[in-house]
Design an enzyme around this catalytic site. Structure first.
Site, PDB file in Angstrom:
ATOM      1  N   TYR A 175       0.830  -1.204   0.000  1.00  0.00           N
ATOM      2  CA  TYR A 175       0.000   0.000   0.000  1.00  0.00           C
ATOM      3  C   TYR A 175       0.871   1.265   0.000  1.00  0.00           C
ATOM      4  CZ  TYR A 175      -3.475  -3.554   0.513  1.00  0.00           C
ATOM      5  OH  TYR A 175      -4.235  -4.674   0.279  1.00  0.00           O
ATOM      6  N   ARG A 227       4.131  -1.545  10.662  1.00  0.00           N
ATOM      7  CA  ARG A 227       4.148  -2.849   9.982  1.00  0.00           C
ATOM      8  C   ARG A 227       4.770  -2.703   8.596  1.00  0.00           C
ATOM      9  NH1 ARG A 227      -0.278  -7.518   8.363  1.00  0.00           N
ATOM     10  NH2 ARG A 227       0.645  -8.948   9.849  1.00  0.00           N
TER      11      ARG A 227
HETATM   12  C1  LIG Z   1      -8.948 -11.859   5.642  1.00  0.00           C
HETATM   13  C2  LIG Z   1      -7.601 -11.201   5.775  1.00  0.00           C
HETATM   14  C3  LIG Z   1      -7.517  -9.819   5.788  1.00  0.00           C
HETATM   15  C4  LIG Z   1      -6.284  -9.175   5.973  1.00  0.00           C
HETATM   16  N1  LIG Z   1      -6.250  -7.803   6.081  1.00  0.00           N
HETATM   17  C5  LIG Z   1      -5.097  -7.190   6.479  1.00  0.00           C
HETATM   18  C6  LIG Z   1      -5.099  -5.806   6.823  1.00  0.00           C
HETATM   19  O1  LIG Z   1      -6.124  -5.103   6.806  1.00  0.00           O
HETATM   20  N2  LIG Z   1      -3.913  -5.269   7.192  1.00  0.00           N
HETATM   21  C7  LIG Z   1      -2.750  -5.991   7.239  1.00  0.00           C
HETATM   22  O2  LIG Z   1      -1.687  -5.448   7.564  1.00  0.00           O
HETATM   23  N3  LIG Z   1      -2.739  -7.312   6.939  1.00  0.00           N
HETATM   24  C8  LIG Z   1      -3.879  -7.930   6.592  1.00  0.00           C
HETATM   25  N4  LIG Z   1      -3.885  -9.291   6.382  1.00  0.00           N
HETATM   26  C9  LIG Z   1      -2.646 -10.085   6.616  1.00  0.00           C
HETATM   27  C10 LIG Z   1      -2.635 -10.679   8.033  1.00  0.00           C
HETATM   28  O3  LIG Z   1      -2.488  -9.656   9.018  1.00  0.00           O
HETATM   29  C11 LIG Z   1      -1.488 -11.694   8.240  1.00  0.00           C
HETATM   30  O4  LIG Z   1      -0.243 -11.058   8.064  1.00  0.00           O
HETATM   31  C12 LIG Z   1      -1.568 -12.901   7.286  1.00  0.00           C
HETATM   32  O5  LIG Z   1      -2.895 -13.392   7.214  1.00  0.00           O
HETATM   33  C13 LIG Z   1      -0.637 -14.038   7.732  1.00  0.00           C
HETATM   34  O6  LIG Z   1      -0.934 -14.437   9.046  1.00  0.00           O
HETATM   35  P1  LIG Z   1      -1.804 -15.760   9.385  1.00  0.00           P
HETATM   36  O7  LIG Z   1      -1.128 -16.916   8.746  1.00  0.00           O
HETATM   37  O8  LIG Z   1      -1.794 -15.800  10.869  1.00  0.00           O
HETATM   38  O9  LIG Z   1      -3.168 -15.539   8.809  1.00  0.00           O
HETATM   39  C14 LIG Z   1      -5.091  -9.942   6.135  1.00  0.00           C
HETATM   40  C15 LIG Z   1      -5.185 -11.339   6.070  1.00  0.00           C
HETATM   41  C16 LIG Z   1      -6.412 -11.971   5.914  1.00  0.00           C
HETATM   42  C17 LIG Z   1      -6.458 -13.478   5.929  1.00  0.00           C
END
Ligand SMILES: Cc1cc2nc3c(=O)[nH]c(=O)nc-3n(C[C@H](O)[C@H](O)[C@H](O)COP(=O)(O)O)c2cc1C
Length: 373
Positions: A175, A227
């Site tokens: 972004y 982040r």
């Molecule tokens: C449904 C969904 C929405 C996400 N939206 C964001 C977000 O708004 N901001 C962000 O920094 N990362 C976003 N992510 C990334 C997650 O914060 C995370 O880094 C990623 O899912 C990997 O972690 P996990 O394996 O625990 O899901 C999103 C991930 C998912 C699955």
């Protein structure tokens, strides 16, 4: 609780004295479920309430700091004072369950869908689209860059007024903030682009603007995290070497934490360093004692989390895992870690308390969530 997991439940103190009850954090996740006017919905509040009890801190979905930064349909807004009651509703719901509430603030830049922003005006550092068929963004002029930097400060003031415990500056996932740091997206030749130092100027100016807002409207107890994504696949693109330079600059800004955005906690560098260790270990070592680091990515089981924290990374975030099993943390605390669910059960939307738009996105995107092929 099985005592081998005690490490995950050791309270954590930030440098400003704010304490988390454990080392587990809800990762920021967009849920597409806010009202068209940018206010939060009841469904969304219930989704957060269901997940805010076990973790020490919840980082919200990203909220846009300006109207032209809205990146997703159903995103909640943080760009005007009218949104403060809505922002407060979410902060209060999270805090009422005993967790700290952190508002993730962002601008989508070239990734925004044109239909979501005024006049379809997609902006970025330069006129480079993020891929084939993507909109060609309009490069921001210098006063507009300054204005967006101020808007990050304004969104921070709103977060303070709405009762959040902190903000997370979303400099990851491609972004606007990352676009300024990226040699792919940023081809500018003014003070905001060119050398590595100049590509860092926008991210660091956003940090300064946020910290100034905290000094003016909040106090030392308000947390500011940042982040970032450590690498980009494109050439040119952000390398680990670039990221380590950014990490040094961010560490000098006395942030409360750095959050390394990864889909796999154990992923290794693509280029820019000889080191073959996981990126998170290299970054955590580089930061040393200056700033605590949050690691994230595919930590599905209690043992995954234990292995991750044993690397010395002090805080672990869970994203998809908490959608799949909202009782993930509680199950470990109660010695029932073998009952943690690691694949989405497509019949359990209601029980899992997931809003319709997010549920639809999950079940219709193969490979995104385990259990959806
Ligand atoms: C449904 C969904 C929405 C996400 N939206 C964001 C977000 O708004 N901001 C962000 O920094 N990362 C976003 N992510 C990334 C997650 O914060 C995370 O880094 C990623 O899912 C990997 O972690 P996990 O394996 O625990 O899901 C999103 C991930 C998912 C699955």
């Amino acid at each position: 609780m099985n005592q081998k997991y005690a490490l995950l439940f050791k309270p954590f103190s930030f440098k400003n004295g704010i304490e988390l009850k454990n080392r587990l954090i809800m990762a920021p996740m967009t849920n597409f479920s806010s009202n068209p006017d940018g206010t939060v919905t009841e469904q969304e509040i219930r989704y957060y309430e269901r997940r805010s009890e076990g973790v020490g801190m919840v980082i919200t979905a990203c909220t846009n700091v300006t109207a032209n930064g809205k990146g997703f349909p159903g995103e909640f807004a943080g760009d005007t004072d009218e949104m403060i009651p809505s922002l407060r509703k979410l902060a209060s719901a999270i805090k009422a369950k005993g967790s700290k509430a952190i508002l993730q603030i962002f601008h989508g830049g070239r990734e925004v869908p044109p239909e979501l922003v005024p006049n379809g005006d997609v902006v970025s550092a330069s006129d480079i689209p993020s891929g084939e068929g993507k909109p060609v963004p309009r490069p921001l002029d210098a006063p507009e860059v300054e204005s967006i930097i101020r808007d990050f400060g304004e969104a921070t003031r709103r977060a303070i007024e709405a009762g959040y415990d902190g903000v997370e500056i979303h400099g990851a996932n491609g972004y606007l903030i990352q676009q300024f740091f990226s040699p792919h997206a940023n081809r500018r030749e003014d003070q905001w682009g060119g050398s590595l130092e100049k590509r860092m100027a926008f991210p660091l100016a956003v940090v300064d603007s946020v910290k100034k807002a905290v000094a003016e409207h909040g106090d030392d107890s308000f947390l500011v995290g940042y982040r970032f994504s450590p690498e980009e696949p494109t050439t040119p693109g952000i390398t680990m070497a670039d990221t380590l330079a950014l990490v040094d600059a961010l560490s000098a800004k006395k942030l409360d934490y750095l959050h390394v955005s990864l889909m796999d906690f154990w992923s290794e560098p693509r280029r820019g360093v000889e080191d073959k260790r996981p990126r998170i270990e290299i970054i955590n070592e580089r930061v040393g004692d200056l700033v605590p680091v949050i690691g994230v990515g595919s930590i599905y089981t209690a043992d995954d989390a234990l292995d991750a924290i044993k690397t010395g990374v002090p805080l672990i975030a869970l994203g998809r895992e908490l959608i799949i099993d909202p009782d993930w943390v509680k199950k470990i605390e109660q010695g029932k870690e073998s009952e943690i669910v690691t694949k989405i059960d497509k019949t359990k939307q209601e029980e899992l308390v997931v809003p319709d738009p997010l549920w639809k996105a999950i079940v219709s995107t193969p490979g995104w969530f385990p259990g959806v092929d």
